[in-house]
Design an enzyme around this catalytic site. Sequence first.
Site, short mmCIF file in Angstrom:
data_model
loop_
_atom_site.label_atom_id
_atom_site.label_comp_id
_atom_site.label_asym_id
_atom_site.label_seq_id
_atom_site.Cartn_x
_atom_site.Cartn_y
_atom_site.Cartn_z
N ASP A 38 0.85 -1.20 0.00
CA ASP A 38 0.00 0.00 0.00
C ASP A 38 0.87 1.24 0.00
OD1 ASP A 38 -2.03 2.09 0.65
OD2 ASP A 38 -3.30 0.33 0.93
N VAL A 73 1.70 0.98 -7.24
CA VAL A 73 1.42 0.06 -8.37
C VAL A 73 1.66 0.74 -9.72
CG1 VAL A 73 -0.21 -1.40 -7.11
CG2 VAL A 73 -1.07 0.59 -8.37
N ASN A 99 -5.93 -4.84 -6.10
CA ASN A 99 -7.02 -4.20 -5.37
C ASN A 99 -6.82 -2.70 -5.19
OD1 ASN A 99 -9.21 -4.25 -3.05
ND2 ASN A 99 -7.34 -3.41 -2.13
N SER A 151 -15.76 -3.13 -10.89
CA SER A 151 -16.75 -2.40 -10.11
C SER A 151 -18.05 -2.38 -10.90
CB SER A 151 -16.24 -0.97 -9.91
OG SER A 151 -17.31 -0.08 -9.78
N TYR A 164 -13.09 6.20 -13.78
CA TYR A 164 -13.10 4.98 -12.98
C TYR A 164 -13.76 3.82 -13.73
CZ TYR A 164 -14.12 2.34 -8.62
OH TYR A 164 -14.23 1.41 -7.63
N LYS A 168 -12.14 0.32 -14.87
CA LYS A 168 -12.67 -0.91 -14.27
C LYS A 168 -13.13 -1.92 -15.32
CE LYS A 168 -12.11 -0.40 -9.84
NZ LYS A 168 -10.97 -1.13 -9.24
P1 NAD Z 1 -9.74 1.98 0.03
O1 NAD Z 1 -9.51 3.41 -0.35
O2 NAD Z 1 -9.92 1.67 1.46
O3 NAD Z 1 -8.57 1.04 -0.52
C1 NAD Z 1 -7.76 1.33 -1.61
C2 NAD Z 1 -6.32 1.21 -1.18
O4 NAD Z 1 -5.47 1.33 -2.32
C3 NAD Z 1 -5.92 2.34 -0.21
O5 NAD Z 1 -5.43 1.77 1.00
C4 NAD Z 1 -4.87 3.12 -0.96
O6 NAD Z 1 -3.84 3.67 -0.15
C5 NAD Z 1 -4.33 2.07 -1.93
N1 NAD Z 1 -3.68 2.67 -3.09
C6 NAD Z 1 -4.13 3.72 -3.83
N2 NAD Z 1 -3.26 4.02 -4.81
C7 NAD Z 1 -2.23 3.13 -4.70
C8 NAD Z 1 -1.04 2.91 -5.44
N3 NAD Z 1 -0.73 3.69 -6.48
N4 NAD Z 1 -0.23 1.91 -5.06
C9 NAD Z 1 -0.54 1.12 -4.00
N5 NAD Z 1 -1.64 1.29 -3.25
C10 NAD Z 1 -2.49 2.28 -3.60
O7 NAD Z 1 -11.01 1.50 -0.81
P2 NAD Z 1 -11.68 0.06 -1.00
O8 NAD Z 1 -13.13 0.30 -1.07
O9 NAD Z 1 -11.14 -0.93 -0.04
O10 NAD Z 1 -11.22 -0.30 -2.50
C11 NAD Z 1 -10.49 -1.46 -2.85
C12 NAD Z 1 -10.74 -1.76 -4.32
O11 NAD Z 1 -12.12 -2.11 -4.51
C13 NAD Z 1 -10.50 -0.57 -5.25
O12 NAD Z 1 -9.93 -1.03 -6.45
C14 NAD Z 1 -11.89 -0.04 -5.51
O13 NAD Z 1 -11.97 0.67 -6.73
C15 NAD Z 1 -12.67 -1.34 -5.54
N6 NAD Z 1 -14.11 -1.17 -5.34
C16 NAD Z 1 -14.61 -0.83 -4.14
C17 NAD Z 1 -15.98 -0.71 -3.98
C18 NAD Z 1 -16.60 -0.38 -2.66
O14 NAD Z 1 -17.84 -0.40 -2.56
N7 NAD Z 1 -15.81 -0.09 -1.62
C19 NAD Z 1 -16.83 -0.90 -5.07
C20 NAD Z 1 -16.29 -1.25 -6.30
C21 NAD Z 1 -14.92 -1.40 -6.42
#
Ligand code: NAD
Length: 300
Positions: A38, A73, A99, A151, A164, A168
């Site tokens: 992260d 990433v 993720n 997503s 986004y 996705k």
């Molecule tokens: P979150 O913000 O808690 O988690 C995302 C994590 O990615 C964060 O901890 C952030 O620091 C890390 N991150 C961001 N850019 C980065 C980089 N360049 N390198 C390494 N780490 C990086 O949000 P979440 O809801 O846990 O999301 C996780 C995944 O699920 C994401 O891809 C998000 O798009 C997807 N998603 C989430 C939902 C939802 O309802 N929460 C819905 C659809 C998709």
Amino acid sequence: MTIKFDGRVAIVTGAGGGLGRAYALELARRGAKVVVNDLGGARDGTGHSDAALAVVEEIRAAGGTAMSNGGSVTEYEQMVEMVARAKEEWGGVHVLINNAGILRDKSFAKMEPADFDLVVKVHLLGSANVTKAAWDIMREQAYGRILMTASSTGLYGNFGQANYGAAKLGLAGLTKTLHLEGAKYNIRCNTIAPVAGTRMTEDIFPPELFEKFTPENVVPAALYLVSEDAPTNMMVGAGAGAFHAAYVTMTPGVALPEGERTPEGVAAAWEKIIDRNGEIVPQSGAEQSMGVMRALQALG
Ligand code: NAD
């Protein structure tokens, strides 16, 4: 059937919080050695912190094995280094959950090109970077389980998320080709479309929904999709304990005789073109071409 990850090395990107943290904790609890990656930035991708370290400490406190990685990433060389270190210390990389993600929501009219660029860079190119860094190792060891994070926005659209959504759905496309190229090497590749109350959704979900949609409720699908007996080339939606599959389908359509291959001919045949009776789920682009050939044959 008990799903275990003993002897497996797993990388989870963006695992310093939210869904990634929940995946990492459960993978470790079930025996995997976990790389917690992260960058620790804000929701819009700015800044960084050592968010990964706290999760590594949680895993170790529970008796698991983990190492942290604070790389981005978006930086291919950093991901190559991360993968190399995991291989050096633990002998391989068997599971990869892509993720990591950020949000820069705005209507397309108000969206700056830079907001589009960075969101695609983190989600789509970031996942491609980490996967590419691990790909040869997975091929050599003839074992790989890869999960991409799509997503509902990517699959179905959502107002204010053009950047986004594009990234996705791109990930779902990446999954489909990697599944084909990886099959011979026992690499299986799936896509998850989660819904969870995290910092990404905290100002979108009403409080009562936020509590129902825990990240822990998504974990069962994610872990099944990277397990030894995982399916491949699937798109799975998961949220609040409900699970479903999503498909890209193809209608039988029509082949128009030569004189009718005009815009007016398409308009006249429209209801038949979009008729979903007999629709199929092509397993490759080649299968789509075969569908076209079938329609032409029907023309005689
Ligand atoms: P979150 O913000 O808690 O988690 C995302 C994590 O990615 C964060 O901890 C952030 O620091 C890390 N991150 C961001 N850019 C980065 C980089 N360049 N390198 C390494 N780490 C990086 O949000 P979440 O809801 O846990 O999301 C996780 C995944 O699920 C994401 O891809 C998000 O798009 C997807 N998603 C989430 C939902 C939802 O309802 N929460 C819905 C659809 C998709």
